[in-house]
Design a protein around this motif. Structure first.
Motif, PDB file in Angstrom:
ATOM      1  N   UNK A  80       2.707  -3.826  -2.587  1.00 50.91           N
ATOM      2  CA  UNK A  80       2.751  -3.074  -3.846  1.00 50.91           C
ATOM      3  C   UNK A  80       1.445  -2.356  -4.189  1.00 50.91           C
ATOM      4  N   UNK A  81       0.322  -2.909  -3.771  1.00 53.75           N
ATOM      5  CA  UNK A  81      -0.953  -2.247  -4.090  1.00 53.75           C
ATOM      6  C   UNK A  81      -1.078  -0.889  -3.408  1.00 53.75           C
ATOM      7  N   UNK A  82      -0.337  -0.719  -2.300  1.00 47.29           N
ATOM      8  CA  UNK A  82      -0.456   0.536  -1.555  1.00 47.29           C
ATOM      9  C   UNK A  82       0.261   1.704  -2.237  1.00 47.29           C
ATOM     10  N   UNK A  83       1.042   1.436  -3.288  1.00 45.42           N
ATOM     11  CA  UNK A  83       1.746   2.515  -4.009  1.00 45.42           C
ATOM     12  C   UNK A  83       0.747   3.552  -4.528  1.00 45.42           C
ATOM     13  N   UNK A  84      -0.433   3.089  -4.923  1.00 44.20           N
ATOM     14  CA  UNK A  84      -1.447   4.011  -5.462  1.00 44.20           C
ATOM     15  C   UNK A  84      -1.984   4.968  -4.398  1.00 44.20           C
ATOM     16  N   UNK A  85      -1.693   4.695  -3.126  1.00 44.28           N
ATOM     17  CA  UNK A  85      -2.166   5.581  -2.052  1.00 44.28           C
ATOM     18  C   UNK A  85      -1.520   6.965  -2.115  1.00 44.28           C
ATOM     19  N   UNK A  86      -0.362   7.061  -2.776  1.00 41.69           N
ATOM     20  CA  UNK A  86       0.300   8.372  -2.877  1.00 41.69           C
ATOM     21  C   UNK A  86       0.112   8.984  -4.268  1.00 41.69           C
ATOM     22  N   UNK A  87      -0.753   8.363  -5.067  1.00 40.77           N
ATOM     23  CA  UNK A  87      -0.916   8.787  -6.460  1.00 40.77           C
ATOM     24  C   UNK A  87      -1.585  10.137  -6.627  1.00 40.77           C
ATOM     25  N   UNK A  88      -2.229  10.643  -5.564  1.00 42.96           N
ATOM     26  CA  UNK A  88      -2.931  11.935  -5.675  1.00 42.96           C
ATOM     27  C   UNK A  88      -2.054  13.117  -5.279  1.00 42.96           C
ATOM     28  N   UNK A  89      -0.791  12.850  -4.862  1.00 43.44           N
ATOM     29  CA  UNK A  89       0.075  13.981  -4.503  1.00 43.44           C
ATOM     30  C   UNK A  89       0.229  14.894  -5.726  1.00 43.44           C
ATOM     31  N   UNK A  90      -0.231  16.141  -5.625  1.00 42.52           N
ATOM     32  CA  UNK A  90      -0.388  16.967  -6.834  1.00 42.52           C
ATOM     33  C   UNK A  90       0.927  17.422  -7.471  1.00 42.52           C
ATOM     34  N   UNK A  91       2.017  17.521  -6.679  1.00 40.75           N
ATOM     35  CA  UNK A  91       3.269  18.080  -7.218  1.00 40.75           C
ATOM     36  C   UNK A  91       4.392  17.043  -7.331  1.00 40.75           C
ATOM     37  N   UNK A  92       4.088  15.774  -7.062  1.00 40.31           N
ATOM     38  CA  UNK A  92       5.122  14.739  -7.050  1.00 40.31           C
ATOM     39  C   UNK A  92       5.690  14.507  -8.451  1.00 40.31           C
ATOM     40  N   UNK A  93       6.954  14.878  -8.640  1.00 40.74           N
ATOM     41  CA  UNK A  93       7.615  14.762  -9.946  1.00 40.74           C
ATOM     42  C   UNK A  93       8.578  13.581 -10.023  1.00 40.74           C
ATOM     43  N   UNK A  94       9.153  13.200  -8.884  1.00 42.15           N
ATOM     44  CA  UNK A  94      10.152  12.125  -8.888  1.00 42.15           C
ATOM     45  C   UNK A  94       9.804  11.099  -7.811  1.00 42.15           C
ATOM     46  N   UNK A  95       9.787   9.816  -8.205  1.00 43.63           N
ATOM     47  CA  UNK A  95       9.460   8.743  -7.272  1.00 43.63           C
ATOM     48  C   UNK A  95      10.463   7.604  -7.446  1.00 43.63           C
ATOM     49  N   UNK A  96      11.126   7.245  -6.344  1.00 40.91           N
ATOM     50  CA  UNK A  96      12.073   6.121  -6.365  1.00 40.91           C
ATOM     51  C   UNK A  96      11.487   4.978  -5.545  1.00 40.91           C
ATOM     52  N   UNK A  97      11.305   3.840  -6.217  1.00 45.56           N
ATOM     53  CA  UNK A  97      10.783   2.630  -5.579  1.00 45.56           C
ATOM     54  C   UNK A  97      11.732   1.470  -5.888  1.00 45.56           C
ATOM     55  N   UNK A  98      13.001   1.672  -5.605  1.00 49.56           N
ATOM     56  CA  UNK A  98      14.028   0.664  -5.904  1.00 49.56           C
ATOM     57  C   UNK A  98      13.955  -0.459  -4.872  1.00 49.56           C
ATOM     58  N   UNK A  99      14.008  -1.673  -5.351  1.00 46.49           N
ATOM     59  CA  UNK A  99      14.146  -2.858  -4.481  1.00 46.49           C
ATOM     60  C   UNK A  99      13.047  -2.931  -3.417  1.00 46.49           C
ATOM     61  N   UNK A 100      11.798  -2.866  -3.858  1.00 43.75           N
ATOM     62  CA  UNK A 100      10.676  -2.992  -2.910  1.00 43.75           C
ATOM     63  C   UNK A 100       9.863  -4.262  -3.187  1.00 43.75           C
ATOM     64  N   UNK A 101      10.315  -5.078  -4.140  1.00 44.93           N
ATOM     65  CA  UNK A 101       9.596  -6.312  -4.468  1.00 44.93           C
ATOM     66  C   UNK A 101       8.427  -6.108  -5.410  1.00 44.93           C
ATOM     67  N   UNK A 102       8.379  -4.973  -6.101  1.00 44.03           N
ATOM     68  CA  UNK A 102       7.251  -4.643  -6.991  1.00 44.03           C
ATOM     69  C   UNK A 102       7.237  -5.559  -8.216  1.00 44.03           C
ATOM     70  N   UNK A 103       6.069  -6.137  -8.503  1.00 44.27           N
ATOM     71  CA  UNK A 103       5.923  -6.941  -9.725  1.00 44.27           C
ATOM     72  C   UNK A 103       4.779  -6.448 -10.607  1.00 44.27           C
ATOM     73  N   UNK A 104       3.914  -5.606 -10.042  1.00 42.37           N
ATOM     74  CA  UNK A 104       2.741  -5.184 -10.814  1.00 42.37           C
ATOM     75  C   UNK A 104       2.262  -3.814 -10.348  1.00 42.37           C
TER      76      UNK A 104
END
Length: 519
Positions: free
Chosen positions: A263-287
């Motif tokens: 889950x900590x690696x989700x922030x690795x894509x946080x700089x994508x400048x045009x990303x409007x929609x993100x689906x992270x269904x059922x990945x075990x995310x808690x934080x």
């Protein structure tokens, strides 16, 4: 040992090629004899490892290797199909459909028959769907461009394509190709991805679900898709996201659902400048945390993100919602299927808190939020935590602990005014012992029937209570009429008239009596 070229249907370079056997997909890893049985065998590694029998060895000899110890089998070449080229598949799939449909239409009108054939001619088609067909490559040079020059949408999921070079050889003949479905394939990575960027130069939408890919492999392929806006990579082998430097910069929508993500690696894509929609269904995310921003302020991460789907994860802490409130552009959010509960255990209360904490939302769990929904939720939120607010210093000097737990509270008071003490809406603590109500069911019209005592959850709907009574009394639920009396107002009967309302809704308390009558 060289391959026996006289074997019918066997291509010149079978190792690494994709095959179909009895409807299952596999990759050829070995061609040759397997003593003591005579004749030629194909050693295959199945996409579905449960289909196999061994790891590529036989009687102590290792003929090929598999990633799964039971992922391999030996099959006779006659049992394996290496597939057909694009044009042959086109004729097989669409000629059959055309014949069947045109026969049906011809019964009523010959004119309609000809109209159908014209609009479905290969040359005018804008979409071609080959999902789970045995396409293995482009065929003769230039045939794809000549036959289907106007295709914008191409479905090649579950085919027998073996490598990205074969996909590129098809795509480069389709100048208008906009959307490409490549799910359920096993494609060898290209030796020089940038050499194929011209083939996919107009590609906007790409699906690579269930392709057994890692994120580094996706990034390795990404130079091929310079204009890509929508990437779907569900159910792959993505365990950790890395920053996509110099690639995927035009991405507007990304779906990484159903992957075993760190889950900590989700922030690795946080700089994508045009990303409007993100689906992270059922990945075990808690934080998730945006440490660059203080509570109540905005993060610089995910600058364009409008739509976030976190359904079916493990989010149980309200501070995660406060972190998401830092996203500057978030207006659509979905988080159903998470253990996110309010202290009273009521799902409606949890929804009110979500609406109040996420001040910019217009859509929550696919439901449009009307202005009155937001107003009601925010006023309830003020009342819910009004006592805590007063204890934390109220309007004079609010504690930092309260501010960090309720970052929007002060702005809501500025919007609606401070709550009166009489308006405080205290949430009862959610504990099993408080939520199980001891209820005495009595039967005033049946003097011989003894009262029944049951412990039921306060969240149980009346419909389920009636179902329980049906099993006990054998009286249809539709015929049952329920009222209750409480210890606080002895002698007064209150009607229970809403089947979809909870016991809690009627303020039924521990020890109350429910009167059961039927017609």
């Amino acid at each position: 040992m060289g391959v026996d070229q006289t074997e019918p249907g066997l291509p010149a370079d079978p190792v690494g090629r994709r095959v179909s056997c009895d409807g299952e997909r596999a990759t050829v890893r070995y061609v040759g004899p397997v003593p003591p049985t005579p004749g030629l065998w194909l050693g295959v590694e199945w996409d579905n490892p449960e289909r196999g029998k061994h790891d590529g060895s036989h009687e102590g000899v290792q003929y090929f290797t598999c990633r799964n110890p039971k992922g391999g089998s030996f099959v006779r070449p006659a049992k394996a199909s290496f597939g057909v080229d694009f044009l042959t598949a086109l004729q097989q799939v669409y000629q059959i459909k055309e014949e069947v449909l045109s026969e049906e239409i011809a019964i009523s009108s010959k004119k309609l028959k000809w109209a159908f054939k014209d609009c479905c001619s290969f040359e005018s088609r804008t979409s071609v769907l080959f999902d789970f067909c045995e396409v293995n490559g482009p065929g003769a040079e230039g045939e794809v461009r000549k036959t289907t020059p106007h295709v914008e949408w191409l479905g090649l999921s579950g085919t027998l394509l073996s490598c990205w070079e074969d996909v590129a050889a098809i795509a480069q003949q389709l100048d208008q190709l906009d959307s490409l479905q490549l799910s359920d394939n096993r494609l060898r990575l290209p030796s020089d991805p940038s050499a194929h960027c011209q083939a996919f130069c107009n590609l906007k939408v790409l699906a690579l679900n269930r392709c057994d890919l890692t994120w580094p492999q996706i990034l390795e392929c990404a130079p091929m898709w310079p204009q890509l806006e929508d990437l779907c990579v569900e159910e792959n082998n993505i365990t950790e996201l890395q920053r996509p430097d110099g690639v995927l910069q035009s991405l507007k929508s990304l779906n990484v659902s159903c992957n075993p993500l760190e889950q900590r690696s989700v922030l690795s894509i946080a700089a994508l400048p045009r990303l409007e929609q993100l689906k992270l269904i059922k990945i075990g995310l808690s934080d998730i945390r945006f440490d660059d921003a203080a509570p109540g302020s905005q993060t610089a991460l995910f600058p364009a993100l409008k739509n976030l789907n976190l359904d079916d994860n493990n989010i149980s802490e309200w501070r995660v919602v406060d972190e998401l409130a830092k996203l500057p552009s978030l207006v659509q959010f979905s988080c159903s299927g998470n253990p996110l509960v309010s202290s009273d255990g009521n799902p409606k209360t949890a929804t009110q808190i979500l609406i109040a904490k996420l001040g910019q939302l217009v859509l929550l769990n696919r439901n449009i939020l009307r202005p009155e929904d937001r107003r009601g939720a925010e006023l309830d939120y003020i009342k819910m935590f009004g006592e805590e607010w007063l204890e934390a210093g109220g309007a004079s000097q609010l504690s930092t602990q309260f501010t960090s737990q309720h970052p929007r509270y002060q702005s809501l008071i500025n919007k609606y005014g401070a709550p009166e003490e009489g308006e405080f809406k205290k949430q009862e603590p959610f504990a099993l012992k408080n939520q199980l109500l001891k209820i005495n069911f009595v039967f005033p019209d049946d003097a011989d029937r003894k009262p029944i005592e049951k412990k039921l959850p306060a969240s149980m709907v009346v419909q389920k209570v009636k179902g329980l009574l049906y099993r006990l009394l054998k009286v249809p639920a539709a015929d049952l009429k329920l009222t209750y009396t409480c210890n606080k107002k002895v002698g007064t009967e209150f009607e229970i008239d809403g089947d979809l309302k909870t016991l809690q809704f009627y303020s039924i308390e521990d020890g109350d009596q429910v009167l059961v009558r039927w017609s």
